[in-house]
Every structure is written in C-alpha cells, then in structure tokens.
Scaffold this motif. Structure first.
Motif, PDB file in Angstrom:
ATOM      1  N   ARG A  43       6.185   3.670   0.422  1.00  0.00           N
ATOM      2  CA  ARG A  43       7.075   2.513   0.258  1.00  0.00           C
ATOM      3  C   ARG A  43       8.051   2.403   1.419  1.00  0.00           C
ATOM      4  N   ARG A  46       6.273   1.003   4.455  1.00  0.00           N
ATOM      5  CA  ARG A  46       6.044  -0.445   4.330  1.00  0.00           C
ATOM      6  C   ARG A  46       7.338  -1.222   4.574  1.00  0.00           C
ATOM      7  N   GLU A  47       8.430  -0.753   3.962  1.00  0.00           N
ATOM      8  CA  GLU A  47       9.713  -1.441   4.138  1.00  0.00           C
ATOM      9  C   GLU A  47      10.147  -1.416   5.599  1.00  0.00           C
TER      10      GLU A  47
END
Length: 196
Positions: A43, A46-47
């Motif tokens: 995550r 991706r961020e």
C-alpha cells in the motif's frame, strides 16, 4: 477421567489440522494476485507512486474522474435495446439460443447470443465502445487514456473472434445502429446453413 478424554479429543483435532502454513500462504498469494489484502508495504509503495505521478501533473495509474467512473458503471453490458430487438426477431423466427454465454477458454468474456449446436456466436457491438467506423468518436478529455481503452476493446474483439474460429465456431458481429430485422435474417441463414 474427563480431562484425559478432553486431551485425547484435542490431540485428534490437532492431528487433522495441517502442520505447515502452505495453504494459508497460497490463500494470501491468491488475494494479493487479485489485488485484495495488500500488505502495508504494498500500500505504501502504491501511495508513493501515486503521489509521485501527481507531483508531475499526471493522474495516478488506473484512476478516472468520479463522474466518468459513474457514467461507465451505468452503461448496460447485457440486454441493451439493439440486443433485445435482435433477440425478439430471432425468437419470432422460431430460433432458440443462449444469452450471455461464457466463451470457452477466455475468462471474463461472453457472447451476446449463441447457438451451441450450430457453433455460432453473435455479438451486438456498441458504436462508441467498439469503435464503429461510421460513428466512432474520440473523447477530448483524457484522450490518450480513452484511445488506449477503446483500442484495447477492439483488439480484444479480434482476439475473441480468432479464438472462437480456432475452436470451430462462426462469429457474426453487428453494430448497434444496424437494422436488427436484417441482422436476424443473416443469423437465421447462418443457423440453417450449419444445420445441413
């Protein structure tokens, strides 16, 4: 006495459970492959990638404006008006068929109308989504994204046609603006040819 019985029961139950974690790891890997249950580091990556693209004035991968997403979600995928008109004409001619049948060997792809005995797949393509040569338009907003999306649809159509032909099927495609009564005559002729 009961404590011994309980210990035996616990031993039997624990012997039935797998000792290794392979099955759990397979489930986690399958979820990750499907994009579900991403770990914290996934995550964060991706961020970070999305923030980097935004800083350069680009939209993050796979994102579309909410209004576009809502409009695309509202589009009917099956039972469109032209498809229903064609099905009505075919039914009136006494032809029976399957609707929205999965295409063997191609996940997530379906034929609008299929005649399984005749090995005939019929598609009613929308002018916008499948790039009709007469009515195709290119959206001005996010033009590159739309071009890739619509070109991908056309390429997927060609791949589906080729796959079905390799399996011995005949494929008929009609545009949504075509006369469905005429299309029904073409389909009926193709079905009767295959019956011979």
């Amino acid at each position: 006495m009961s404590s011994i019985d309980d210990a035996v029961k616990r031993a039997i139950v624990s012997s039935r459970q797998p000792r290794d974690h392979d099955s759990r790891l397979r489930r986690v890997a399958a979820r990750r492959h499907a994009g579900q249950g991403l770990g914290y580091l996934d995550r964060v990556a991706r961020e970070r990638e999305g923030a980097e693209r935004r800083s350069r004035g680009l939209a993050p991968f796979g994102t579309v404006p909410a209004t576009t997403s809502a409009r695309m979600s509202a589009q009917k995928r099956t039972n469109t008006t032209p498809e229903m008109l064609l099905r009505k004409q075919l039914h009136a001619k006494g032809l029976r068929y399957r609707v929205n049948m999965p295409i063997p060997g191609l996940p997530r792809r379906r034929a609008d109308i299929t005649f399984t005995r005749a090995k005939l797949a019929v598609f009613v393509d929308g002018c916008f989504w499948h790039r009709c040569p007469t009515h195709a338009t290119d959206p001005a907003t996010r033009g590159e994204w739309w071009r890739q999306k619509l070109d991908g649809n056309v390429a997927r159509d060609r791949e589906t046609d080729e796959h079905l032909r390799r399996l011995g099927w005949s494929v008929l495609r009609f545009w949504e603006h075509e006369d469905m009564e005429q299309a029904a005559r073409v389909v009926a002729a193709a079905v009767s040819r295959s019956d011979r």
